[in-house]
Scaffold this motif. Sequence first.
Motif, PDB file in Angstrom:
ATOM      1  N   MET A  46     -24.495 -21.525 -60.901  1.00  0.00           N
ATOM      2  CA  MET A  46     -24.221 -22.618 -59.802  1.00  0.00           C
ATOM      3  C   MET A  46     -25.821 -23.468 -59.850  1.00  0.00           C
ATOM      4  O   MET A  46     -25.596 -24.682 -59.814  1.00  0.00           O
ATOM      5  CB  MET A  46     -24.414 -22.042 -58.453  1.00  0.00           C
ATOM      6  CG  MET A  46     -24.350 -22.853 -57.379  1.00  0.00           C
ATOM      7  SD  MET A  46     -24.371 -22.078 -55.628  1.00  0.00           S
ATOM      8  CE  MET A  46     -24.496 -23.017 -54.487  1.00  0.00           C
ATOM      9  N   ALA A  71     -32.309 -34.354 -48.005  1.00  0.00           N
ATOM     10  CA  ALA A  71     -32.142 -34.424 -49.722  1.00  0.00           C
ATOM     11  C   ALA A  71     -32.974 -35.720 -49.881  1.00  0.00           C
ATOM     12  O   ALA A  71     -33.881 -35.758 -50.673  1.00  0.00           O
ATOM     13  CB  ALA A  71     -30.919 -34.500 -50.090  1.00  0.00           C
ATOM     14  N   MET A  72     -32.706 -36.811 -49.206  1.00  0.00           N
ATOM     15  CA  MET A  72     -33.255 -38.090 -49.320  1.00  0.00           C
ATOM     16  C   MET A  72     -34.636 -38.029 -48.896  1.00  0.00           C
ATOM     17  O   MET A  72     -35.482 -38.549 -49.591  1.00  0.00           O
ATOM     18  CB  MET A  72     -32.324 -39.200 -48.708  1.00  0.00           C
ATOM     19  CG  MET A  72     -32.782 -40.478 -49.178  1.00  0.00           C
ATOM     20  SD  MET A  72     -32.077 -40.735 -50.779  1.00  0.00           S
ATOM     21  CE  MET A  72     -33.113 -42.216 -51.443  1.00  0.00           C
ATOM     22  N   GLN A 103     -26.078 -27.429 -60.885  1.00  0.00           N
ATOM     23  CA  GLN A 103     -26.808 -28.374 -59.923  1.00  0.00           C
ATOM     24  C   GLN A 103     -27.941 -29.034 -60.880  1.00  0.00           C
ATOM     25  O   GLN A 103     -28.086 -30.122 -60.701  1.00  0.00           O
ATOM     26  CB  GLN A 103     -27.323 -27.438 -58.796  1.00  0.00           C
ATOM     27  CG  GLN A 103     -27.616 -28.308 -57.499  1.00  0.00           C
ATOM     28  CD  GLN A 103     -26.175 -28.544 -57.027  1.00  0.00           C
ATOM     29  OE1 GLN A 103     -25.150 -28.207 -57.203  1.00  0.00           O
ATOM     30  NE2 GLN A 103     -26.235 -29.659 -55.871  1.00  0.00           N
ATOM     31  N   ILE A 154     -30.250 -30.838 -51.813  1.00  0.00           N
ATOM     32  CA  ILE A 154     -28.839 -30.686 -51.061  1.00  0.00           C
ATOM     33  C   ILE A 154     -28.358 -29.169 -50.993  1.00  0.00           C
ATOM     34  O   ILE A 154     -27.802 -28.934 -50.046  1.00  0.00           O
ATOM     35  CB  ILE A 154     -27.920 -31.393 -52.100  1.00  0.00           C
ATOM     36  CG1 ILE A 154     -27.996 -32.907 -52.095  1.00  0.00           C
ATOM     37  CG2 ILE A 154     -26.200 -31.062 -51.817  1.00  0.00           C
ATOM     38  CD1 ILE A 154     -27.140 -33.707 -52.955  1.00  0.00           C
ATOM     39  N   LEU A 155     -28.893 -28.559 -51.854  1.00  0.00           N
ATOM     40  CA  LEU A 155     -28.486 -26.975 -51.995  1.00  0.00           C
ATOM     41  C   LEU A 155     -29.328 -26.495 -50.755  1.00  0.00           C
ATOM     42  O   LEU A 155     -28.724 -25.410 -49.841  1.00  0.00           O
ATOM     43  CB  LEU A 155     -29.025 -26.387 -52.962  1.00  0.00           C
ATOM     44  CG  LEU A 155     -27.791 -26.150 -54.161  1.00  0.00           C
ATOM     45  CD1 LEU A 155     -28.436 -25.389 -55.187  1.00  0.00           C
ATOM     46  CD2 LEU A 155     -26.445 -25.839 -53.689  1.00  0.00           C
ATOM     47  N   GLY A 174     -34.293 -36.921 -59.514  1.00  0.00           N
ATOM     48  CA  GLY A 174     -32.780 -36.281 -59.764  1.00  0.00           C
ATOM     49  C   GLY A 174     -32.830 -34.856 -59.253  1.00  0.00           C
ATOM     50  O   GLY A 174     -31.759 -34.389 -58.473  1.00  0.00           O
ATOM     51  N   PRO A 187     -29.521 -29.932 -46.969  1.00  0.00           N
ATOM     52  CA  PRO A 187     -28.319 -31.182 -47.308  1.00  0.00           C
ATOM     53  C   PRO A 187     -28.807 -32.731 -46.586  1.00  0.00           C
ATOM     54  O   PRO A 187     -28.779 -33.553 -46.997  1.00  0.00           O
ATOM     55  CB  PRO A 187     -27.045 -30.779 -47.102  1.00  0.00           C
ATOM     56  CG  PRO A 187     -27.130 -29.306 -46.484  1.00  0.00           C
ATOM     57  CD  PRO A 187     -28.383 -28.795 -46.668  1.00  0.00           C
ATOM     58  N   GLN A 188     -29.205 -32.160 -45.148  1.00  0.00           N
ATOM     59  CA  GLN A 188     -29.322 -33.346 -44.617  1.00  0.00           C
ATOM     60  C   GLN A 188     -30.804 -34.241 -44.818  1.00  0.00           C
ATOM     61  O   GLN A 188     -30.769 -35.347 -44.453  1.00  0.00           O
ATOM     62  CB  GLN A 188     -29.550 -33.048 -42.753  1.00  0.00           C
ATOM     63  CG  GLN A 188     -28.270 -32.384 -42.044  1.00  0.00           C
ATOM     64  CD  GLN A 188     -28.261 -30.782 -42.181  1.00  0.00           C
ATOM     65  OE1 GLN A 188     -28.663 -30.403 -43.457  1.00  0.00           O
ATOM     66  NE2 GLN A 188     -27.847 -30.154 -41.356  1.00  0.00           N
ATOM     67  N   MET A 198     -28.542 -18.106 -47.812  1.00  0.00           N
ATOM     68  CA  MET A 198     -27.673 -18.630 -48.933  1.00  0.00           C
ATOM     69  C   MET A 198     -27.771 -17.823 -50.268  1.00  0.00           C
ATOM     70  O   MET A 198     -28.587 -17.474 -50.752  1.00  0.00           O
ATOM     71  CB  MET A 198     -28.163 -20.140 -49.200  1.00  0.00           C
ATOM     72  CG  MET A 198     -27.480 -21.262 -48.579  1.00  0.00           C
ATOM     73  SD  MET A 198     -27.993 -22.867 -49.133  1.00  0.00           S
ATOM     74  CE  MET A 198     -26.440 -23.698 -49.138  1.00  0.00           C
ATOM     75  N   ASP A 199     -26.718 -17.845 -51.034  1.00  0.00           N
ATOM     76  CA  ASP A 199     -26.607 -16.997 -52.214  1.00  0.00           C
ATOM     77  C   ASP A 199     -26.344 -17.826 -53.586  1.00  0.00           C
ATOM     78  O   ASP A 199     -25.325 -18.881 -53.460  1.00  0.00           O
ATOM     79  CB  ASP A 199     -25.401 -15.883 -52.059  1.00  0.00           C
ATOM     80  CG  ASP A 199     -23.962 -16.642 -51.748  1.00  0.00           C
ATOM     81  OD1 ASP A 199     -23.033 -16.438 -52.219  1.00  0.00           O
ATOM     82  OD2 ASP A 199     -24.197 -17.655 -50.795  1.00  0.00           O
ATOM     83  N   TYR A 225     -33.229 -34.169 -55.513  1.00  0.00           N
ATOM     84  CA  TYR A 225     -31.984 -34.462 -54.862  1.00  0.00           C
ATOM     85  C   TYR A 225     -31.086 -33.215 -54.860  1.00  0.00           C
ATOM     86  O   TYR A 225     -30.342 -32.787 -54.054  1.00  0.00           O
ATOM     87  CB  TYR A 225     -31.285 -35.733 -55.552  1.00  0.00           C
ATOM     88  CG  TYR A 225     -30.700 -36.757 -54.377  1.00  0.00           C
ATOM     89  CD1 TYR A 225     -31.318 -37.514 -53.645  1.00  0.00           C
ATOM     90  CD2 TYR A 225     -29.355 -36.522 -54.135  1.00  0.00           C
ATOM     91  CE1 TYR A 225     -30.966 -38.263 -52.386  1.00  0.00           C
ATOM     92  CE2 TYR A 225     -28.697 -37.132 -53.058  1.00  0.00           C
ATOM     93  CZ  TYR A 225     -29.644 -38.104 -52.348  1.00  0.00           C
ATOM     94  OH  TYR A 225     -28.860 -38.841 -51.410  1.00  0.00           O
ATOM     95  N   ALA A 226     -30.828 -33.078 -56.134  1.00  0.00           N
ATOM     96  CA  ALA A 226     -29.728 -32.049 -56.520  1.00  0.00           C
ATOM     97  C   ALA A 226     -29.854 -30.570 -55.623  1.00  0.00           C
ATOM     98  O   ALA A 226     -29.165 -30.072 -54.974  1.00  0.00           O
ATOM     99  CB  ALA A 226     -29.634 -31.676 -57.932  1.00  0.00           C
ATOM    100  N   SER A 265     -26.187 -31.808 -62.765  1.00  0.00           N
ATOM    101  CA  SER A 265     -25.901 -33.020 -61.580  1.00  0.00           C
ATOM    102  C   SER A 265     -27.096 -33.590 -61.244  1.00  0.00           C
ATOM    103  O   SER A 265     -26.999 -34.989 -61.207  1.00  0.00           O
ATOM    104  CB  SER A 265     -25.347 -32.597 -60.306  1.00  0.00           C
ATOM    105  OG  SER A 265     -26.078 -32.086 -59.540  1.00  0.00           O
ATOM    106  N   GLY A 266     -28.410 -33.020 -61.494  1.00  0.00           N
ATOM    107  CA  GLY A 266     -29.505 -33.800 -60.976  1.00  0.00           C
ATOM    108  C   GLY A 266     -30.006 -34.284 -62.058  1.00  0.00           C
ATOM    109  O   GLY A 266     -30.511 -35.626 -62.125  1.00  0.00           O
TER     110      GLY A 266
END
Lengths: 297, 411
Positions: free
Chosen positions: A7, A269-270, A11, A262-263, A255, A266-267, A1-2, A258-259, A14-15
């Motif tokens: 970015m 995150a919670m 993120q 997800i990066l 937060g 993603p499955q 992943m880049d 989570y943020a 958003s968090g």
Amino acid sequence: MDFDLPMLFIQFVSGLSRAMVLFLMASGLTIVFGVMRVINFAHGAFYMLGAYLAFTLTNLLGPSVGFWVALLLVPTLICLLGAVVELVLLRRIYEKEHLLQILLTYSLIFVFNDAVKLVWGGEMRIVTLPEMLKGFVTFFGHRFPVYYLFIIGVGIAVAVLLWLVLKKTRFGRLIRASAEHREMVDLLGYNVGALFSMVFVMATWLGGLAGAVIAPTVRLSLGMDMEIIIECFIVVIVGGLGNIWGALLGALIAGQIYAFGILVLPQFAMAFLFALAALIILFRPYGLLGKGVQARV
Amino acid sequence: MARQVRRVLAVGVVLVLALVLCPGSAMSEAPIKIGLIDVYSGAGAAFGKQCLNGWQMAVDEFNAKGGLKGRKIELITRDDKFKPDEGLAHARELLLKEKVDFLGGTTNSAVALAVGEFAKARKKLFMVSISRSHRITGEKGHRYIFRGCPSADLECLAGGFYASSMPFKNYYVIGEDYEYGYSIAENFWRGLTMNKKDVAKVGESWCKLGETDYTSYLTALMAKKPDAAVLAFGASGLIPFVKQAKLFGLFEKVPCFAFGLGDSIFVKVLKDDMPTGLYAGSNYLWYYPNSEANKAFVEKCKKQFDDPLPSGIGIFGGYTSGKFLTDAILKAGTVETEKVINALEGLTIQTVIGSIAMRACDHQAVTATFWGKLAKTQEYPYPVMTNIVMTPADKVMPTCEEIADLRKKAK
């Protein structure tokens, strides 16, 4: 992943907005526990009621005026309701066992849900934002909605306000004293009953505010209180039950977990958040900023 | 004295006749009971209630024509609160206490699967009228379960087909972390790759059911800069997602495919916040086809249920499911489960969007799907689908052999 820097920054923002949403909810939850030693399961119900009131006000007055009126009026209305609940119901059970408190606040959820069903019906509702808060701004080529920046602003304002109240007012000093040495406050002759009422009013004011602020980003429906409250409980536990700065810290951590979760995955995150909560409970049962003597028997 | 005897005899005869005839006539007039288990409270209630209206329409038609030799249908409803265990408990209670002849309903696919297994064990016919998971009539299908509404297969395969006609190559998949979400994404992808080979998935994320804040997902999605995105959400999640995505201006930047967004429920709930620029789909549109029959259907919904924008997921799905069951009862001439099942297999019903058949091999209704781009037009105060493409289901449905294979593997 880049990953590039802008970015990661977006993120992070958003968090931060998620953290503020959580903090608005968790602060009211934790302060009630800190001072009153009541786990208020119905806190989410106050939030839901606040959201529905915001819906009615924005519908009545149109989004451009109604939203701002709701922002001012809804917390006030909700904290008046909170005062009634405290005076009529909670007051009777402080001396009773914890189980009764849980039963009472939990049953309030059902009462509020049915009340919402009676007044607003079971259909989904949405709250429209005023035009001026609808757009987005661009940070280094990444878009971020104005409204979520507004939420971050509200969160910071609430944190500052709480700090001022707790540090600079007599009421705040009593809250802190009561959270740490409740019997002492009692012995010194302060009216604990009045203090409790005021704390509950403050907490429900926060819950109502959270409802009015979050409402335009979600869809309103019965049970919406449950969607958010579990995460708030985790935040409160991570931060330390009863500690308002713990709630802020917990929300900020949740937060960001989570943020960035997800990066990365993603499955899950919670799951990251739950794992953290589990670790905290294992190694720091009182939470990150919670006070209390660790029981070593 | 003789007169008295005769009188007693006459009364006796009448009494005996009454005893002999009454239970019989009472039997033939006892209502046929259909137990509907669905979500009538909470976020999903919007669909459950409308679906019930659709069932009611089909049942009213059946009853108005005199029912089955005078026997009318009565609908009995139970709220599953979107929970499989509640749904299952109600199914038991409906069968044991209410002695229903048929089961129907369910919005949540997990409830459909749970009640389906129960129906199989008890050998009772269960007509699914909203749930979309392809598993219901796919690998988990059996003799006692039917679906009178489309499955996610049909709708999303059709959506994938539709998307394959467009030049997008790099797709991002975002959906809700539950049965229906995965079902949408899986089938969309199959439909897309069936027709177009040079596509790739550049990322995917799955949000928890009932998520309130999608910002982190949205920033992550947009940072990936995909050519297009697939939104695999149920309705109650799609609304807040679309609302928050609109704040990001996602739809101008990334073309998104959202099955279901063509349904009237979204116009009703979102109103001014209804987005444009997305590709949306639906199994029924109240404005297309613009035929007299469709207009009459809409008019009826308006009059009877005060609902001028009938929903495909709600009313239309309920109506077609009810129509399948009532037509089959008439065809079978009985309410015996096995005979009604035989009548249902291969049955064709007439609707305002054309005839719909119930495929015998998998018990799935062969419905059509409409796809188009949401845009503001002159005729409607809300965005509607434009350049509508209709995909008949037979083009995209898995074949009977594929279904048989799936079911064998599942065992």
